[in-house]
Design a protein around this motif. Structure first.
Motif, PDB file in Angstrom:
ATOM      1  N   ASP A 153       1.109  -1.283  -0.325  1.00 53.92           N
ATOM      2  CA  ASP A 153      -0.341   0.117   0.009  1.00 53.92           C
ATOM      3  C   ASP A 153       1.083   1.397  -0.159  1.00 53.92           C
ATOM      4  O   ASP A 153       0.981   1.836  -1.012  1.00 53.92           O
ATOM      5  N   THR A 154       2.088   1.277   0.443  1.00 53.59           N
ATOM      6  CA  THR A 154       3.213   2.084   0.847  1.00 53.59           C
ATOM      7  C   THR A 154       3.458   2.525  -0.441  1.00 53.59           C
ATOM      8  O   THR A 154       3.641   3.662  -0.639  1.00 53.59           O
ATOM      9  N   ILE A 155       4.607   0.985  -1.030  1.00 53.80           N
ATOM     10  CA  ILE A 155       4.822   1.484  -2.545  1.00 53.80           C
ATOM     11  C   ILE A 155       4.197   2.191  -3.310  1.00 53.80           C
ATOM     12  O   ILE A 155       4.800   3.003  -3.556  1.00 53.80           O
ATOM     13  N   TRP A 175       1.843   6.952  -6.729  1.00 58.82           N
ATOM     14  CA  TRP A 175       0.616   8.064  -7.190  1.00 58.82           C
ATOM     15  C   TRP A 175       1.133   9.238  -6.680  1.00 58.82           C
ATOM     16  O   TRP A 175       0.401  10.134  -7.621  1.00 58.82           O
ATOM     17  N   LEU A 176       1.780   9.214  -6.300  1.00 58.21           N
ATOM     18  CA  LEU A 176       2.158  10.658  -4.883  1.00 58.21           C
ATOM     19  C   LEU A 176       2.692  11.160  -6.627  1.00 58.21           C
ATOM     20  O   LEU A 176       2.870  12.430  -6.951  1.00 58.21           O
ATOM     21  N   ARG A 177       3.495  10.877  -6.909  1.00 54.37           N
ATOM     22  CA  ARG A 177       4.688  10.941  -7.634  1.00 54.37           C
ATOM     23  C   ARG A 177       3.863  11.751  -9.091  1.00 54.37           C
ATOM     24  O   ARG A 177       3.662  12.452  -9.842  1.00 54.37           O
ATOM     25  N   LEU A 178       2.537  11.223  -9.180  1.00 54.00           N
ATOM     26  CA  LEU A 178       2.036  10.761 -10.770  1.00 54.00           C
ATOM     27  C   LEU A 178       1.250  12.225 -10.596  1.00 54.00           C
ATOM     28  O   LEU A 178       1.508  13.027 -11.628  1.00 54.00           O
ATOM     29  N   GLY A 194     -12.618  20.254   4.003  1.00 50.22           N
ATOM     30  CA  GLY A 194     -11.420  19.184   4.141  1.00 50.22           C
ATOM     31  C   GLY A 194     -11.744  19.038   2.838  1.00 50.22           C
ATOM     32  O   GLY A 194     -10.830  18.528   2.396  1.00 50.22           O
ATOM     33  N   GLN A 195     -12.613  18.349   2.231  1.00 50.32           N
ATOM     34  CA  GLN A 195     -12.680  17.707   0.910  1.00 50.32           C
ATOM     35  C   GLN A 195     -12.053  18.505   0.094  1.00 50.32           C
ATOM     36  O   GLN A 195     -12.450  17.906  -1.106  1.00 50.32           O
ATOM     37  N   VAL A 196     -12.436  19.608   0.373  1.00 51.09           N
ATOM     38  CA  VAL A 196     -11.415  20.836  -0.805  1.00 51.09           C
ATOM     39  C   VAL A 196     -10.495  20.222  -1.300  1.00 51.09           C
ATOM     40  O   VAL A 196     -10.356  20.553  -2.597  1.00 51.09           O
ATOM     41  N   PHE A 197      -9.679  19.575  -0.669  1.00 49.56           N
ATOM     42  CA  PHE A 197      -8.274  19.110  -1.098  1.00 49.56           C
ATOM     43  C   PHE A 197      -8.569  18.082  -1.814  1.00 49.56           C
ATOM     44  O   PHE A 197      -7.687  17.843  -3.284  1.00 49.56           O
ATOM     45  N   ARG A 198      -9.913  17.391  -1.801  1.00 52.12           N
ATOM     46  CA  ARG A 198      -9.124  16.295  -2.815  1.00 52.12           C
ATOM     47  C   ARG A 198     -10.019  17.345  -4.483  1.00 52.12           C
ATOM     48  O   ARG A 198      -9.681  16.682  -5.301  1.00 52.12           O
ATOM     49  N   LEU A 199     -11.090  18.290  -3.903  1.00 50.95           N
ATOM     50  CA  LEU A 199     -11.112  19.013  -5.125  1.00 50.95           C
ATOM     51  C   LEU A 199      -9.917  19.865  -5.640  1.00 50.95           C
ATOM     52  O   LEU A 199      -9.782  19.532  -7.203  1.00 50.95           O
ATOM     53  N   ILE A 200      -9.095  19.386  -5.552  1.00 50.55           N
ATOM     54  CA  ILE A 200      -7.742  21.248  -5.466  1.00 50.55           C
ATOM     55  C   ILE A 200      -6.999  20.167  -6.185  1.00 50.55           C
ATOM     56  O   ILE A 200      -6.189  20.018  -7.485  1.00 50.55           O
ATOM     57  N   ILE A 201      -6.487  18.971  -5.318  1.00 55.53           N
ATOM     58  CA  ILE A 201      -6.229  18.043  -6.157  1.00 55.53           C
ATOM     59  C   ILE A 201      -6.281  17.111  -7.706  1.00 55.53           C
ATOM     60  O   ILE A 201      -5.473  16.954  -8.762  1.00 55.53           O
ATOM     61  N   ALA A 224      -0.870   9.396   3.588  1.00 59.08           N
ATOM     62  CA  ALA A 224      -1.735  10.511   3.795  1.00 59.08           C
ATOM     63  C   ALA A 224      -2.854  10.938   2.910  1.00 59.08           C
ATOM     64  O   ALA A 224      -4.030  10.610   2.269  1.00 59.08           O
ATOM     65  N   TRP A 225      -2.427  11.017   1.916  1.00 57.63           N
ATOM     66  CA  TRP A 225      -3.187  11.843   0.081  1.00 57.63           C
ATOM     67  C   TRP A 225      -3.909  10.220  -0.474  1.00 57.63           C
ATOM     68  O   TRP A 225      -4.871  10.697  -0.950  1.00 57.63           O
TER      69      TRP A 225
END
Lengths: 200, 200
Positions: free
Chosen positions: A165-167, A172-175, B110-117, B171-172
């Motif tokens: 999950d962490t890998i 995903w974050l890089r993408l 807080g859900q605004v962050f999903r929309l921003i991403i 987290a993301w």
């Protein structure tokens, strides 16, 4: 920023089971891919795909319950199913995974995955299709982590699912933050080496 | 799936420097927040915000270069700047961070962050504003990881920046895949315990 402008590559199809007509399935996925390229992610509706593929909407809905499932199917077809390679140690195995997936995500077909994740934030059907895909890929990745565990590479108590999950999160974050030029081997080391038994 | 329906909370404002008129700034952020709630992320345009706040567009552009920056500013205002707490060991410090951020992300603000991403995947201005914000939060998180390093908790060679990047990625991914009910302490353990010196 991704605009899907690429070719709609048709790699060798996997077995699709007896109930589907391969030619019709291909025509539908081609149509979906063309619409995605021409009109963007919101242009891909079941209605528009059926019209363009000259297929019945009932057929579409029988094979893909909604546009989210179809969107993910287009992505999966262009990506192909990645088979993890056991490189003999966990860092190299994960480095190889990052190398493969970053290279694919850099292509315009690969960038579709960003659009799927984005769309999943406000469309429940896409979110569900993405979740099914994520769990499938997570299982394959956990299996690859399991190879290292079977070799006695991992520290005691490490759970392959949690580590996988962490890998995946790091990938995903890089993408999503446009960092696909990250060195795959360096990233693999930064993400997994802590979980490996320290050599005496 | 997030629809922004929440109140537009106005927490105590941080110092904003002499050049900004606090009342005007508040009016603009209120207007942006209201538009976001009423019309969604695409309804937040510089034009619409200026009109609603009865402010000059030049003022808006002076303080926020584009709608991406304004969108992130609305999010930051409702979230407030999280101060990491040193809980005496890394797992508990990161668990506390996850606890805080998951609780906030569950709220409609807080859900605004999903929309921003999501929006960042196809809007360069939003992507740049998000990137600035990410780097700022990454620096704060690296500092928190550094506390553990200063205590001698971390294995040799661990780079706080790289570990903070992975902590943030986990987290993301939970936000983007609707898994904010993940146990924060369990997740912290799963993400960071490998990097801690094993007790003899």
């Amino acid at each position: 920023m991704p605009e899907f402008t690429g070719e709609c590559a048709k790699p060798q199809r996997r077995s699709i089971g007896a109930r589907r007509n391969p030619a019709t399935e291909a025509a539908i996925l081609d149509a979906a891919c063309d619409l995605l390229r021409e009109k963007g992610v919101h242009g891909l509706t079941m209605e528009a795909v059926a019209r363009r593929a000259r297929a019945g909407k009932a057929t579409l809905y029988k094979w893909w319950p909604n546009r989210g499932a179809l969107l993910v199917a287009v992505y999966e077809r262009s990506k192909g199913t990645h088979q993890h390679k056991d490189m003999g140690n966990l860092v190299d195995t994960i480095a190889e995974f990052y190398r493969y997936v970053f290279a694919f995500w850099k292509t315009s077909e690969g960038q579709v995955f960003r659009l799927i994740i984005a769309e999943a934030q406000s469309d429940q059907d896409v979110a569900e299709a993405l979740e099914r895909y994520r769990l499938e890929r997570l299982a394959a990745l956990s299996e690859a982590v399991g190879w290292a565990q079977a070799r006695g590479e991992l520290r005691e108590g490490v759970e392959p699912d949690a580590l996988a999950d962490t890998i995946m999160a790091a990938a995903w974050l890089r993408l999503l933050t446009d960092r696909l030029t990250t060195d795959p081997h360096r990233l693999a080391r930064d993400v997994v080496s802590g979980w490996i038994v320290e050599k005496q």
